[in-house]
Design an enzyme around this catalytic site. Structure first.
Site, mmCIF file in Angstrom:
data_model
loop_
_atom_site.group_PDB
_atom_site.id
_atom_site.type_symbol
_atom_site.label_atom_id
_atom_site.label_comp_id
_atom_site.label_asym_id
_atom_site.label_seq_id
_atom_site.Cartn_x
_atom_site.Cartn_y
_atom_site.Cartn_z
ATOM 1 C CE LYS A 126 22.659 17.747 40.037
ATOM 2 N NZ LYS A 126 23.112 16.852 41.061
ATOM 3 C CE LYS A 128 25.740 13.369 36.220
ATOM 4 N NZ LYS A 128 26.201 13.419 37.547
ATOM 5 C CE LYS A 169 23.099 9.108 43.241
ATOM 6 N NZ LYS A 169 23.537 10.438 43.624
HETATM 7 P P1 TYM Z 1 26.798 11.586 43.478
HETATM 8 O O1 TYM Z 1 25.955 10.824 44.403
HETATM 9 O O2 TYM Z 1 26.151 12.545 42.556
HETATM 10 O O3 TYM Z 1 27.661 10.591 42.598
HETATM 11 C C1 TYM Z 1 28.368 9.565 43.218
HETATM 12 C C2 TYM Z 1 29.566 9.153 42.378
HETATM 13 O O4 TYM Z 1 29.143 8.588 41.136
HETATM 14 C C3 TYM Z 1 29.834 9.225 40.070
HETATM 15 N N1 TYM Z 1 28.956 9.244 38.900
HETATM 16 C C4 TYM Z 1 29.309 8.769 37.694
HETATM 17 N N2 TYM Z 1 30.446 8.229 37.247
HETATM 18 C C5 TYM Z 1 30.493 7.845 35.951
HETATM 19 N N3 TYM Z 1 29.432 7.998 35.102
HETATM 20 C C6 TYM Z 1 28.268 8.560 35.508
HETATM 21 N N4 TYM Z 1 27.246 8.701 34.694
HETATM 22 C C7 TYM Z 1 28.174 8.973 36.873
HETATM 23 N N5 TYM Z 1 27.192 9.555 37.603
HETATM 24 C C8 TYM Z 1 27.692 9.716 38.842
HETATM 25 C C9 TYM Z 1 30.115 10.614 40.591
HETATM 26 O O5 TYM Z 1 31.153 11.220 39.876
HETATM 27 C C10 TYM Z 1 30.472 10.327 42.026
HETATM 28 O O6 TYM Z 1 31.821 9.888 42.117
HETATM 29 N N6 TYM Z 1 29.663 15.096 45.131
HETATM 30 C C11 TYM Z 1 29.710 13.641 45.135
HETATM 31 C C12 TYM Z 1 29.438 13.085 46.497
HETATM 32 C C13 TYM Z 1 30.448 13.504 47.495
HETATM 33 C C14 TYM Z 1 31.812 13.132 47.521
HETATM 34 C C15 TYM Z 1 32.371 13.780 48.660
HETATM 35 C C16 TYM Z 1 32.598 12.310 46.707
HETATM 36 C C17 TYM Z 1 30.246 14.318 48.564
HETATM 37 N N7 TYM Z 1 31.381 14.490 49.263
HETATM 38 C C18 TYM Z 1 33.718 13.623 48.980
HETATM 39 C C19 TYM Z 1 33.955 12.169 47.045
HETATM 40 C C20 TYM Z 1 34.491 12.828 48.152
HETATM 41 C C21 TYM Z 1 28.732 13.131 44.092
HETATM 42 O O7 TYM Z 1 28.790 13.464 42.971
HETATM 43 O O8 TYM Z 1 27.811 12.289 44.440
#
Ligand code: TYM
Length: 346
Positions: A120, A210, A213
């Site tokens: 990023k 990947k 969003k």
């Molecule tokens: P975020 O919002 O970026 O993603 C949310 C979740 O979606 C999963 N994800 C995917 N899984 C499979 N294929 C993909 N292309 C894909 N894109 C996104 C991410 O792995 C995530 O599980 N850092 C976290 C948010 C967070 C969190 C936490 C999660 C903050 N604190 C504590 C668990 C526990 C995140 O990536 O959000």
């Protein structure tokens, strides 16, 4: 510490959610909540403070947070269950407070090595790389450690952050005694959620990436808000390969394999069954049509359920959960404050 083991996950509200988010995090969480709430405590929250580690439209953030919660419910999260909690990170101050303490035990080096930070920040000029982006994994570790969570369903891209959570938790426990429950090692997590590895849904246009969003064009991304027509077009335009025969092979044929993965997860069938149905078929057009139909019908159904979610019960559930989570997280925070000398030992 709580007696019931805790399953916890969160999804940022920085944009509309994608089917990658749905399949990687929401579906495993909701499945567990439906089958095992009672045995486990289920914490499904919105990490709203994580939502602007990279620039966003702040005018939309609040509505997006509420929308995420509704998405959880439309996906089947049983919010009437007493063991299910939904809450917003910024409504529970201990997240920020524990982050500061953990920050002081975290190295610049280990944060600089985080792949997500490297990816990023590579897209931004130095002054636009926020300290929040750098600090992101520490806040995530606080999100998890505050509630003694053992199980954290996340997509493959979050594996490194989960490993860091274990590292910082163990580091604190070593120095200060048993402060935190350490989440299970990543392979054990996969086992718990019935998988052999972390899920990575890929971008349809460029399957080496990947599905994300925050992708600029969104052409290879299926958003949960996409109309079935738009999603169908995106699937029909998905990149495949020149082998000319459907086969499951993520190294050599990432595009086709990605579609097979989406197909299996959305239709709720085992991967090998879906593969057996399609492998060897030579028309990618027919194959994509098959995938597009399943995706379109999923979206139609999901969007109808989302539209039917009533806001009032959602807001009251949030308030109730946030009161409970403030009380719970304060206990872990106090334990930590005592350990580091900020509060007298009781
Ligand atoms: P975020 O919002 O970026 O993603 C949310 C979740 O979606 C999963 N994800 C995917 N899984 C499979 N294929 C993909 N292309 C894909 N894109 C996104 C991410 O792995 C995530 O599980 N850092 C976290 C948010 C967070 C969190 C936490 C999660 C903050 N604190 C504590 C668990 C526990 C995140 O990536 O959000």
């Amino acid at each position: 510490m709580m007696s019931k083991p805790v399953i916890l996950t969160g999804l940022r509200a920085n944009n509309d959610l994608t089917i990658g988010n749905y399949l990687g995090a929401i579906l495993p969480m909701v499945d567990m909540a439906k089958k095992r709430a009672g045995e486990y405590r289920v914490n499904m929250f919105v990490p709203d403070l994580h939502s602007f580690t990279t620039p966003i439209d702040h005018g939309q953030l609040y509505d997006q947070v509420i929308n995420n919660i509704k998405v959880y419910i439309a996906a089947g999260l049983p919010i009437d269950h007493d063991d299910v909690y939904v809450y917003r990170q910024s409504y529970v101050p201990a997240h920020s407070e524990l982050t500061w303490i953990l920050d002081c035990f975290t190295g610049m080096g280990e944060m600089s090595r985080m792949t997500q930070f490297k990816d990023k920040s590579a897209k931004l000029s130095e002054d636009r790389i926020s300290l929040g982006l750098f600090n992101y994994p520490v806040l995530m570790a606080a999100d998890i450690l505050l509630y003694d969570a053992s199980y954290v369903p996340v997509g493959d891209d979050q594996t490194q952050h989960l490993e860091f959570t274990r590292d910082i938790g163990e580091r604190m426990n070593k120095q200060f005694g048993e402060l935190f429950t350490i989440p299970l090692p990543v392979p054990k997590q996969h086992e718990f959620f019935g998988k052999d590895q972390g899920l990575r849904i890929r971008d349809l246009v460029d399957p080496t990436k990947k599905m994300s969003k925050s992708d600029e064009t969104g052409r290879g991304v299926i958003f949960l808000s996409d109309s079935p027509e738009v999603a169908t077009k995106k699937i029909m335009g998905a990149a495949t390969d020149s082998f000319g025969e459907v086969a499951f092979d993520s190294k050599e044929r990432p595009g086709v394999t990605n579609l097979l993965t989406i197909l299996a997860l959305l239709s709720g069938k085992p991967q090998h069954e879906v593969n057996a149905e399609w492998e060897g078929k030579t028309s990618y057009g027919d194959f994509k049509k098959g995938v597009a139909e399943v995706v379109a019908s999923f979206l139609t159904d999901f969007q109808a359920r989302l539209a039917a979610v009533d806001e009032q019960p959602v807001l009251s559930k949030l308030e109730q959960s946030e009161v409970a989570m403030r009380a719970l997280s304060e206990k872990t925070l106090l334990r930590t404050q005592q350990a580091v000398g900020l509060r007298p030992k009781s």
